[in-house]
Design an enzyme around this catalytic site. Structure first.
Site, PDB file in Angstrom:
ATOM      1  N   ARG A 235       0.850  -1.185   0.000  1.00  0.00           N
ATOM      2  CA  ARG A 235       0.000   0.000   0.000  1.00  0.00           C
ATOM      3  C   ARG A 235       0.886   1.236   0.000  1.00  0.00           C
ATOM      4  NH1 ARG A 235      -3.252  -2.714  -1.760  1.00  0.00           N
ATOM      5  NH2 ARG A 235      -5.336  -3.269  -1.000  1.00  0.00           N
ATOM      6  N   GLU A 264      -2.112   7.882  -5.137  1.00  0.00           N
ATOM      7  CA  GLU A 264      -2.171   7.357  -6.502  1.00  0.00           C
ATOM      8  C   GLU A 264      -3.536   7.451  -7.162  1.00  0.00           C
ATOM      9  OE1 GLU A 264      -3.099   2.648  -6.331  1.00  0.00           O
ATOM     10  OE2 GLU A 264      -1.141   3.187  -5.543  1.00  0.00           O
ATOM     11  N   HIS A 296       0.547   0.248 -10.097  1.00  0.00           N
ATOM     12  CA  HIS A 296      -0.259  -0.725  -9.354  1.00  0.00           C
ATOM     13  C   HIS A 296      -0.637  -1.917 -10.243  1.00  0.00           C
ATOM     14  CE1 HIS A 296      -2.832  -0.807  -5.488  1.00  0.00           C
ATOM     15  NE2 HIS A 296      -2.680  -2.041  -5.917  1.00  0.00           N
TER      16      HIS A 296
END
Length: 332
Positions: A235, A264, A296
């Protein structure tokens, strides 16, 4: 049951459409994220399916309840973006996918480590333009270095075993250590200060909690080796991004490989190539030659997508049939 899917992309639609052949649910795919402004789009649906950057706070849950939504499905493992207490108070069940493909995430972390330490992106861009010089591309062996793995759930254990395959000495941290597994592999658990101090490579595979938020900060990075590499596929907010910029500027650490970023949600999964990135910290991180950022994508394999779809729709079926909700998350 009708399910509203938020923040979907082509790969989501493909994998869930295929999996839904076994379930037969009515699914609508929305390109936009779930937020206070878009929660009303769930009118007429009994369930919503969300991803890591959807906002599922108390206000969103209030709106969903007004629209008679009964179920929140997370097509991911993390649930830090959900107000679990608000959902519980509203009588909504929250179900997640606890493990979709731990190999996908661990293998991506290794790929980022190798790419960063061996300067693969720079070498690729050079040879694409006919430049075959080697100046500035000197890397280092992983063999013989110390790798720290912060969090030894399924992903962390796989990561440790992969790095061990390179001949690295493995040290671990987890508040709930699996000492039997570690001893069988020749790994050892250490405390938080030691894993920062001793690691040449430090990879994060833990959930985001109040205890782990900004666990990588000014103070912890000052204790690290000046050539140490940080890897984060967990994370974004595990790392204080402003502190990371400072550490990189002052050579407190050797580099960072990031698949996640704490702010993000505005940028990742979207095309900003023709726009100005106004996040000064992200923009600064992108300028460092010793920083590698991917958006990601560690989870993004065919195997993981199929597992996510199967488990997510299986969660819906369990709820619908009154079966045991093995993947439910509740407030502590």
């Amino acid at each position: 049951m009708k399910i509203a899917f938020y923040d979907t992309h082509s790969y989501d639609k493909e994998s869930f459409a295929k999996a839904n052949e076994k379930f037969g649910y009515t699914i609508d795919f929305f390109d936009f994220k779930l937020s206070e402004r878009t929660a009303g789009a769930a009118k007429g649906f009994q369930a919503v399916c969300v991803f890591v950057n959807d906002v599922v706070n108390a206000e969103v849950i209030r709106i969903l309840k007004e629209e008679n939504v009964k179920l929140i499905i997370l097509r991911c493992a993390g649930f830090n973006n959900v107000d679990l207490k608000a959902a519980y108070d509203a009588g909504m069940k929250v179900l997640r996918v606890p493990a979709y493909s731990p190999y996908a995430v661990a293998e991506h972390a290794v790929a980022m480590l190798l790419s960063l330490t061996r300067h693969i992106p720079q070498a690729y861009l050079r040879t694409k333009t006919g430049n075959f010089t080697l100046e500035g591309l000197t890397g280092r062996d992983l063999h013989g270095l110390t790798a720290g793995v912060f969090g030894t759930g399924k992903i962390g254990r796989i990561m440790a075993e992969l790095l061990s395959g390179f001949g690295m000495d493995i040290i671990l941290y987890d508040p709930y250590p699996d000492t039997k597994w570690a001893s069988s592999k020749g790994f050892r658990y250490v405390d938080v200060p030691s894993i920062f101090k001793e690691s040449d490579v430090l990879s994060f595979h833990c959930p985001l909690t109040e205890q782990t938020r900004h666990i990588v900060n000014h103070d912890t990075m000052k204790t690290m080796k000046s050539d140490a590499i940080l890897i984060n596929t967990g994370r974004g907010a595990l790392i204080d991004s402003k502190a990371l910029v400072h550490a990189l500027k002052h050579n407190h650490i050797g580099g960072a490989a990031l698949d996640v970023y704490e702010e993000e949600s505005k940028y990742f999964f979207n095309d900003w190539s023709a726009n100005v990135i106004t996040d000064d910290v992200l923009a600064r991180l992108m300028t460092f030659p010793n920083v590698l950022i991917t958006s990601h994508q560690a989870f993004l394999t065919n195997n993981a997508l199929a597992n996510i779809a199967d488990v997510s729709l299986g969660n819906v079926k369990a709820f619908e049939s009154g079966a045991e909700l093995v993947n439910e998350v509740k407030p502590v």
